[in-house]
Design a protein around this motif. Sequence first.
Motif, PDB file in Angstrom:
ATOM      1  N   GLY A   1       0.849  -1.118   0.100  1.00 17.37           N
ATOM      2  CA  GLY A   1      -0.051  -0.015   0.014  1.00 17.37           C
ATOM      3  C   GLY A   1       0.920   1.200  -0.203  1.00 17.37           C
ATOM      4  N   LYS A   2       1.906   1.284  -0.455  1.00 15.18           N
ATOM      5  CA  LYS A   2       2.936   2.577  -0.456  1.00 15.18           C
ATOM      6  C   LYS A   2       3.184   2.807  -1.997  1.00 15.18           C
ATOM      7  CE  LYS A   2       3.369   2.146   3.955  1.00 15.18           C
ATOM      8  NZ  LYS A   2       2.648   3.209   4.762  1.00 15.18           N
ATOM      9  N   THR A   3       3.558   4.004  -2.080  1.00 16.19           N
ATOM     10  CA  THR A   3       4.165   4.266  -3.361  1.00 16.19           C
ATOM     11  C   THR A   3       5.628   4.606  -3.451  1.00 16.19           C
ATOM     12  OG1 THR A   3       3.897   6.951  -2.698  1.00 16.19           O
ATOM     13  CG2 THR A   3       1.801   6.090  -3.518  1.00 16.19           C
ATOM     14  N   GLU A   4       5.858   4.819  -4.777  1.00 15.79           N
ATOM     15  CA  GLU A   4       7.269   5.207  -5.234  1.00 15.79           C
ATOM     16  C   GLU A   4       7.752   6.440  -4.635  1.00 15.79           C
ATOM     17  OE1 GLU A   4       9.875   6.260  -9.314  1.00 15.79           O
ATOM     18  OE2 GLU A   4       7.792   5.515  -9.259  1.00 15.79           O
ATOM     19  N   GLU A   5       7.041   7.286  -4.540  1.00 15.34           N
ATOM     20  CA  GLU A   5       7.515   8.549  -3.535  1.00 15.34           C
ATOM     21  C   GLU A   5       7.553   8.490  -2.283  1.00 15.34           C
ATOM     22  OE1 GLU A   5       4.708   8.487  -5.769  1.00 15.34           O
ATOM     23  OE2 GLU A   5       5.735   9.451  -7.434  1.00 15.34           O
ATOM     24  N   TRP A   6       6.727   7.706  -1.450  1.00  9.12           N
ATOM     25  CA  TRP A   6       7.031   7.379  -0.019  1.00  9.12           C
ATOM     26  C   TRP A   6       8.363   6.513  -0.158  1.00  9.12           C
ATOM     27  CZ3 TRP A   6       7.642   2.588   1.837  1.00  9.12           C
ATOM     28  CH2 TRP A   6       7.789   2.367   3.302  1.00  9.12           C
ATOM     29  N   PHE A   7       8.447   5.404  -0.902  1.00 10.61           N
ATOM     30  CA  PHE A   7       9.688   4.700  -0.811  1.00 10.61           C
ATOM     31  C   PHE A   7      10.978   5.876  -0.740  1.00 10.61           C
ATOM     32  CE2 PHE A   7      13.436   2.709  -2.462  1.00 10.61           C
ATOM     33  CZ  PHE A   7      13.613   1.604  -1.819  1.00 10.61           C
ATOM     34  N   PHE A   8      11.056   6.615  -1.704  1.00  8.42           N
ATOM     35  CA  PHE A   8      12.059   7.500  -1.909  1.00  8.42           C
ATOM     36  C   PHE A   8      12.284   8.433  -0.870  1.00  8.42           C
ATOM     37  CE2 PHE A   8      12.240   5.665  -6.278  1.00  8.42           C
ATOM     38  CZ  PHE A   8      13.320   5.055  -6.444  1.00  8.42           C
ATOM     39  N   ALA A   9      11.235   8.966  -0.250  1.00 11.11           N
ATOM     40  CA  ALA A   9      11.071  10.240   0.787  1.00 11.11           C
ATOM     41  C   ALA A   9      11.952   9.290   2.111  1.00 11.11           C
ATOM     42  CB  ALA A   9       9.895  10.298   1.153  1.00 11.11           C
ATOM     43  N   ARG A  10      11.498   7.865   2.209  1.00 15.12           N
ATOM     44  CA  ARG A  10      12.189   7.160   3.497  1.00 15.12           C
ATOM     45  C   ARG A  10      13.586   7.024   3.187  1.00 15.12           C
ATOM     46  NH1 ARG A  10       7.562   8.171   3.862  1.00 15.12           N
ATOM     47  NH2 ARG A  10       8.331   9.776   4.594  1.00 15.12           N
ATOM     48  N   PHE A  11      13.931   6.667   1.874  1.00 10.67           N
ATOM     49  CA  PHE A  11      15.303   6.618   1.519  1.00 10.67           C
ATOM     50  C   PHE A  11      16.090   7.513   1.704  1.00 10.67           C
ATOM     51  CE2 PHE A  11      18.846   6.356  -1.596  1.00 10.67           C
ATOM     52  CZ  PHE A  11      19.442   5.214  -1.330  1.00 10.67           C
ATOM     53  N   ASP A  12      15.515   8.879   1.349  1.00  8.41           N
ATOM     54  CA  ASP A  12      16.516  10.170   1.548  1.00  8.41           C
ATOM     55  C   ASP A  12      16.545  10.409   3.086  1.00  8.41           C
ATOM     56  OD1 ASP A  12      16.626  10.396  -1.126  1.00  8.41           O
ATOM     57  OD2 ASP A  12      14.923  11.740  -1.111  1.00  8.41           O
ATOM     58  N   GLU A  13      15.601  10.117   3.964  1.00 11.22           N
ATOM     59  CA  GLU A  13      15.647  10.264   5.394  1.00 11.22           C
ATOM     60  C   GLU A  13      16.568   9.374   5.819  1.00 11.22           C
ATOM     61  OE1 GLU A  13      11.757   9.542   7.114  1.00 11.22           O
ATOM     62  OE2 GLU A  13      10.970  11.111   6.045  1.00 11.22           O
ATOM     63  N   SER A  14      16.626   8.259   5.466  1.00 10.16           N
ATOM     64  CA  SER A  14      17.930   7.304   5.780  1.00 10.16           C
ATOM     65  C   SER A  14      19.184   7.744   5.668  1.00 10.16           C
ATOM     66  CB  SER A  14      17.522   5.932   5.619  1.00 10.16           C
ATOM     67  OG  SER A  14      17.884   5.656   4.310  1.00 10.16           O
ATOM     68  N   GLN A  15      19.410   8.297   4.458  1.00  6.92           N
ATOM     69  CA  GLN A  15      20.566   8.776   4.160  1.00  6.92           C
ATOM     70  C   GLN A  15      21.035   9.873   4.980  1.00  6.92           C
ATOM     71  OE1 GLN A  15      22.585   7.210   1.742  1.00  6.92           O
ATOM     72  NE2 GLN A  15      21.045   5.666   2.156  1.00  6.92           N
ATOM     73  N   ASN A  16      20.081  10.967   5.241  1.00 10.65           N
ATOM     74  CA  ASN A  16      20.288  12.112   5.791  1.00 10.65           C
ATOM     75  C   ASN A  16      20.668  11.642   7.405  1.00 10.65           C
ATOM     76  OD1 ASN A  16      20.056  13.674   3.850  1.00 10.65           O
ATOM     77  ND2 ASN A  16      17.823  13.960   4.410  1.00 10.65           N
ATOM     78  N   GLU A  17      20.440  10.601   7.996  1.00 15.60           N
ATOM     79  CA  GLU A  17      20.623  10.237   9.269  1.00 15.60           C
ATOM     80  C   GLU A  17      22.043   9.693   9.407  1.00 15.60           C
ATOM     81  OE1 GLU A  17      17.639   7.283  10.410  1.00 15.60           O
ATOM     82  OE2 GLU A  17      16.324   8.635  10.377  1.00 15.60           O
ATOM     83  N   LYS A  18      22.840   9.476   8.384  1.00 14.29           N
ATOM     84  CA  LYS A  18      24.224   9.012   8.406  1.00 14.29           C
ATOM     85  C   LYS A  18      25.300  10.023   8.676  1.00 14.29           C
ATOM     86  CE  LYS A  18      23.660   4.777   5.761  1.00 14.29           C
ATOM     87  NZ  LYS A  18      24.070   4.079   4.633  1.00 14.29           N
TER      88      LYS A  18
END
Length: 45
Positions: free
Chosen positions: A28-45
């Motif tokens: 039930g998720k979208t491509e935009e949701w996925f890439f937003a979570r991906f970007d968030e995870s990259q910023n946490e490093k």
Amino acid sequence: MISKQVQLNLKEHEQLLTALRKNISKIGKTEEWFFARFDESQNEK
């Protein structure tokens, strides 16, 4: 020769993106949701 490799890479990219879209839609998720979570995870490093 380089053009052939670029075409193969683009085709593989499209296949992977299609698979991503298909699989995240199952939860039930979208491509935009996925890439937003991906970007968030990259910023946490």
